[in-house]
Design a protein around this motif. Structure first.
Motif, PDB file in Angstrom:
ATOM      1  N   GLU A   1       0.809  -1.215   0.000  1.00  0.00           N
ATOM      2  CA  GLU A   1       0.000   0.000   0.000  1.00  0.00           C
ATOM      3  C   GLU A   1       0.846   1.271   0.000  1.00  0.00           C
ATOM      4  OE1 GLU A   1       0.247  -1.987   2.685  1.00  0.00           O
ATOM      5  OE2 GLU A   1      -1.404  -3.362   2.389  1.00  0.00           O
ATOM      6  N   LYS A   2       2.136   1.165   0.171  1.00  0.00           N
ATOM      7  CA  LYS A   2       3.012   2.336   0.301  1.00  0.00           C
ATOM      8  C   LYS A   2       2.864   3.255  -0.908  1.00  0.00           C
ATOM      9  CE  LYS A   2       7.739   3.637   1.250  1.00  0.00           C
ATOM     10  NZ  LYS A   2       9.084   3.175   1.487  1.00  0.00           N
ATOM     11  N   GLY A   3       2.636   4.552  -0.616  1.00  0.00           N
ATOM     12  CA  GLY A   3       2.504   5.537  -1.676  1.00  0.00           C
ATOM     13  C   GLY A   3       1.088   5.729  -2.185  1.00  0.00           C
ATOM     14  N   HIS A   4       0.151   4.896  -1.761  1.00  0.00           N
ATOM     15  CA  HIS A   4      -1.235   5.053  -2.194  1.00  0.00           C
ATOM     16  C   HIS A   4      -1.898   6.192  -1.429  1.00  0.00           C
ATOM     17  CE1 HIS A   4      -1.737   0.707  -3.885  1.00  0.00           C
ATOM     18  NE2 HIS A   4      -0.664   1.312  -4.335  1.00  0.00           N
ATOM     19  N   THR A   5      -2.852   6.847  -2.064  1.00  0.00           N
ATOM     20  CA  THR A   5      -3.572   7.953  -1.457  1.00  0.00           C
ATOM     21  C   THR A   5      -4.878   7.442  -0.869  1.00  0.00           C
ATOM     22  OG1 THR A   5      -2.628   9.445  -3.084  1.00  0.00           O
ATOM     23  CG2 THR A   5      -4.546  10.231  -1.896  1.00  0.00           C
ATOM     24  N   TYR A   6      -5.172   7.867   0.356  1.00  0.00           N
ATOM     25  CA  TYR A   6      -6.394   7.471   1.048  1.00  0.00           C
ATOM     26  C   TYR A   6      -7.090   8.718   1.578  1.00  0.00           C
ATOM     27  CZ  TYR A   6      -4.416   2.791   0.928  1.00  0.00           C
ATOM     28  OH  TYR A   6      -3.889   1.604   0.508  1.00  0.00           O
TER      29      TYR A   6
ATOM     30  N   VAL B   1      -7.683   5.795   8.465  1.00  0.00           N
ATOM     31  CA  VAL B   1      -7.872   5.466   7.055  1.00  0.00           C
ATOM     32  C   VAL B   1      -8.291   4.013   6.963  1.00  0.00           C
ATOM     33  CG1 VAL B   1      -6.276   7.170   6.116  1.00  0.00           C
ATOM     34  CG2 VAL B   1      -5.413   4.953   6.801  1.00  0.00           C
ATOM     35  N   LYS B   2      -9.023   3.708   5.904  1.00  0.00           N
ATOM     36  CA  LYS B   2      -9.430   2.334   5.666  1.00  0.00           C
ATOM     37  C   LYS B   2      -8.528   1.773   4.577  1.00  0.00           C
ATOM     38  CE  LYS B   2     -13.764   0.442   6.667  1.00  0.00           C
ATOM     39  NZ  LYS B   2     -15.185   0.383   6.530  1.00  0.00           N
ATOM     40  N   ILE B   3      -7.764   0.743   4.939  1.00  0.00           N
ATOM     41  CA  ILE B   3      -6.848   0.102   4.007  1.00  0.00           C
ATOM     42  C   ILE B   3      -7.274  -1.355   3.894  1.00  0.00           C
ATOM     43  CG2 ILE B   3      -4.458  -0.533   3.523  1.00  0.00           C
ATOM     44  CD1 ILE B   3      -3.599   1.875   5.220  1.00  0.00           C
ATOM     45  N   ASN B   4      -7.576  -1.773   2.672  1.00  0.00           N
ATOM     46  CA  ASN B   4      -8.041  -3.141   2.416  1.00  0.00           C
ATOM     47  C   ASN B   4      -9.225  -3.511   3.299  1.00  0.00           C
ATOM     48  OD1 ASN B   4      -6.049  -3.475   0.491  1.00  0.00           O
ATOM     49  ND2 ASN B   4      -4.617  -4.418   1.911  1.00  0.00           N
TER      50      ASN B   4
ATOM     51  N   GLU C   1     -12.237  14.954   8.639  1.00  0.00           N
ATOM     52  CA  GLU C   1     -12.737  13.910   7.756  1.00  0.00           C
ATOM     53  C   GLU C   1     -12.598  14.361   6.305  1.00  0.00           C
ATOM     54  OE1 GLU C   1     -16.387  10.743   8.069  1.00  0.00           O
ATOM     55  OE2 GLU C   1     -16.573  12.685   9.003  1.00  0.00           O
ATOM     56  N   GLU C   2     -12.387  13.411   5.399  1.00  0.00           N
ATOM     57  CA  GLU C   2     -12.237  13.670   3.960  1.00  0.00           C
ATOM     58  C   GLU C   2     -10.900  14.318   3.598  1.00  0.00           C
ATOM     59  OE1 GLU C   2     -14.685  12.790   1.562  1.00  0.00           O
ATOM     60  OE2 GLU C   2     -15.771  11.851   3.221  1.00  0.00           O
ATOM     61  N   THR C   3      -9.908  14.293   4.491  1.00  0.00           N
ATOM     62  CA  THR C   3      -8.572  14.807   4.169  1.00  0.00           C
ATOM     63  C   THR C   3      -7.830  13.727   3.394  1.00  0.00           C
ATOM     64  OG1 THR C   3      -8.532  16.077   6.225  1.00  0.00           O
ATOM     65  CG2 THR C   3      -6.421  15.709   5.137  1.00  0.00           C
ATOM     66  N   ARG C   4      -7.227  14.109   2.292  1.00  0.00           N
ATOM     67  CA  ARG C   4      -6.477  13.127   1.502  1.00  0.00           C
ATOM     68  C   ARG C   4      -5.058  13.021   2.049  1.00  0.00           C
ATOM     69  NH1 ARG C   4      -8.100  11.351  -3.231  1.00  0.00           N
ATOM     70  NH2 ARG C   4      -6.163  11.762  -4.342  1.00  0.00           N
ATOM     71  N   VAL C   5      -4.617  11.787   2.275  1.00  0.00           N
ATOM     72  CA  VAL C   5      -3.287  11.528   2.816  1.00  0.00           C
ATOM     73  C   VAL C   5      -2.610  10.441   1.985  1.00  0.00           C
ATOM     74  CG1 VAL C   5      -3.841  12.215   5.180  1.00  0.00           C
ATOM     75  CG2 VAL C   5      -4.194   9.856   4.491  1.00  0.00           C
ATOM     76  N   VAL C   6      -1.287  10.417   2.050  1.00  0.00           N
ATOM     77  CA  VAL C   6      -0.498   9.397   1.366  1.00  0.00           C
ATOM     78  C   VAL C   6       0.057   8.457   2.426  1.00  0.00           C
ATOM     79  CG1 VAL C   6       1.506   8.949  -0.097  1.00  0.00           C
ATOM     80  CG2 VAL C   6       0.091  10.979  -0.484  1.00  0.00           C
ATOM     81  N   PHE C   7      -0.180   7.160   2.261  1.00  0.00           N
ATOM     82  CA  PHE C   7       0.295   6.158   3.214  1.00  0.00           C
ATOM     83  C   PHE C   7       1.796   5.973   3.049  1.00  0.00           C
ATOM     84  CE2 PHE C   7       1.422   1.763   4.145  1.00  0.00           C
ATOM     85  CZ  PHE C   7       1.053   1.691   5.475  1.00  0.00           C
TER      86      PHE C   7
END
Length: 158
Positions: A89-94, A107-110, A128-134
């Motif tokens: 998941e590294k580098g994905h945006t959530y 964040v919800k991952i998988n 809530e609804e803030t975009r972050v990079v894992f």
């Protein structure tokens, strides 16, 4: 019916083959083939220590072969396999969300909720609804950074 060692190895191979139907990893299938080859050793009249040595050698050759060579043939192209936490998941945006019962940011991952911590500031409560990079996991906490798009939009608004 007289159970000789060759038939016992065949029965073990059949059981391993049936167990492979529930796993799908091809490891048990490789062990089943090793057991069939070991049954050939038993049919030649070799003693139990030689049969066990043969099973070990056959397993040592066939299991890596099944994992590294044969399994990729059955995998769809372009799929990065791995379970959560292995770095897939590294580098994905959530998008952040708040948990219902305690209001924790995460964040919800998988499909699983992970509390978050911003790498640069150590902040744990984001809107809530803030975009972050894992970035990575620290235990069960997702270490994230702010998405560059969101930062650029904030600066443009100001």
């Amino acid at each position: 019916m007289d159970w000789n060692p060759a038939l016992i190895w065949i029965a073990i191979a059949l059981l391993l083959g049936l167990a492979e139907l529930s796993s799908g990893g091809l490891v048990l299938l490789a062990l089943a083939v090793a057991a069939v080859l070991t049954s050939a050793l038993a049919a030649m009249g070799l003693s139990l220590p030689w049969q066990l040595l043969g099973m070990g050698i056959f397993s040592g050759l066939l299991v890596p072969l099944a994992i590294m060579v044969i399994r990729p043939w059955f995998s769809p192209r372009g799929v990065a396999y791995g379970t959560t936490g292995t770095g897939v998941e590294k580098g994905h945006t959530y998008t952040t969300l708040k948990r219902d019962f305690d209001g924790a940011s995460g964040v919800k991952i998988n499909g699983d909720f992970y509390r978050l911590r911003v790498e640069a500031t150590g902040e744990t409560d984001l809107p809530e609804e803030t975009r972050v990079v894992f970035k990575r996991f620290d235990g069960t906490t997702a270490i994230v950074s702010h998405c560059q798009e969101d930062r650029n939009q904030k600066h443009q608004k100001e």
